[in-house]
Design an enzyme around this catalytic site. Structure first.
Site, short mmCIF file in Angstrom:
data_model
loop_
_atom_site.label_atom_id
_atom_site.label_comp_id
_atom_site.label_asym_id
_atom_site.label_seq_id
_atom_site.Cartn_x
_atom_site.Cartn_y
_atom_site.Cartn_z
CG ASP A 189 5.38 65.43 25.28
OD1 ASP A 189 5.80 66.19 24.39
OD2 ASP A 189 5.95 64.35 25.57
CD GLU B 56 4.55 61.63 20.05
OE1 GLU B 56 3.94 60.79 19.35
OE2 GLU B 56 5.07 61.35 21.14
CD GLU C 84 11.48 59.12 20.50
OE1 GLU C 84 10.71 60.08 20.73
OE2 GLU C 84 11.46 58.05 21.16
#
Ligand code: KIV
Length: 273
Positions: free
Chosen positions: A92, A124, A191
């Protein structure tokens, strides 16, 4: 619940994940942040290991994923990479290392690839970070997107509740997913969104979708290893299936050790030199 007869020797690549989607073979992914856990997951045959910024919560005890640094993510990535032979390892990009501008995003991704030796990064967000993702991709770094509940934005959302229940947010998510596919991401995490929406996205994009709290219609599933092994007992969302209760196993083992030390039973004559 049984061991899936997967190909345990062939290295998993981003290309192979796309082939798995085309064949309808589900993709398995779990988080790991250290050498010993990564070795177990890899030898068990997991397809992908995510060095998630959930390390901020799980390893460092922070309330959110925001405090973890790039150096800390590289440290975790490097430890995992030393153990893994087959799985694809994705690290990430942590909060604050890609949102400023695309040059900064590229520099952060390059550091992860160079210093941890990981094989891909996850980032993200959708349209708002398109330029950053494109710049990373032009350097030949594979990128996995992450849409729906994006925990780095918790202070904007104000809650970890299910995302994209409203039509406008669902439409934006579909547009973002198509954009990630179009610019060349090799996959995306979805998610905590409604199962129907996740299934629709999975049907409409050619790259693999990996769901967490997004139902069974995605091309794969990811869970945080500490949650699914029951090491962390304080987190019990509906989407979580616990495959073990390691906290109980560890508590009992540690209790037995303490008792043996106190009583003088450990070490015995065969456990010494
Ligand atoms: O950081 C993480 O563990 C993640 C997963 C929950 C997808 O991003």
């Amino acid at each position: 619940m049984s061991t899936y007869n997967t190909d345990n020797t062939r290295k998993v690549t981003t290309r192979r994940l796309v082939e798995m989607k085309q064949r309808g073979e589900k993709i398995s992914m779990l988080t790991a942040y250290d050498f010993s856990s990564a070795k177990i997951l890899d030898e068990a045959g997991i397809d992908c290991i995510l060095v998630g910024d959930s390390a901020s919560n799980v390893m460092a005890g922070n309330v959110t994923t925001l405090p973890i640094t790039l150096d800390q993510m590289i440290y975790h990535g490097k430890s995992v990479m030393k153990a893994v032979r087959r799985a694809l390892v994705i690290v990430d990009l942590p909060f604050g290392t890609y949102q400023g501008n695309s040059k900064e995003a590229l520099a952060s991704a390059v550091r992860i690839m160079k210093e941890s030796h990981a094989e891909a990064v996850k980032i993200e967000g959708g349209a708002e970070i398109r330029e950053s993702i494109e710049r990373i991709l032009t350097a030949g770094i594979p990128v996995m997107g992450h849409l729906g509940l994006t925990p780095q934005s918790i202070n904007k959302f104000g809650t970890y509740a299910v995302r994209a229940r409203e039509e406008a947010e669902a439409e934006k998510l579909i547009a973002d997913a198509k954009m990630l596919e179009e610019i060349g991401c090799f996959g995306m995490v979805l998610e905590k969104i409604p199962a129907e929406l996740a299934a629709r996205v999975s049907r409409e994009v050619s790259i693999p979708t990996i769901g967490i709290g997004a139902g069974g219609g995605t091309d794969g599933q990811v869970l945080v290893m500490h949650d699914m092994l029951g090491i962390n007992k304080d987190f019990s969302p509906r989407f979580l299936r616990r495959y073990a209760n390691l906290a109980d196993v560890m508590t009992e083992a540690v209790g037995n050790y303490i008792a043996d030390v106190k009583s003088g039973d450990f070490p015995n004559s065969t456990e010494q030199y």
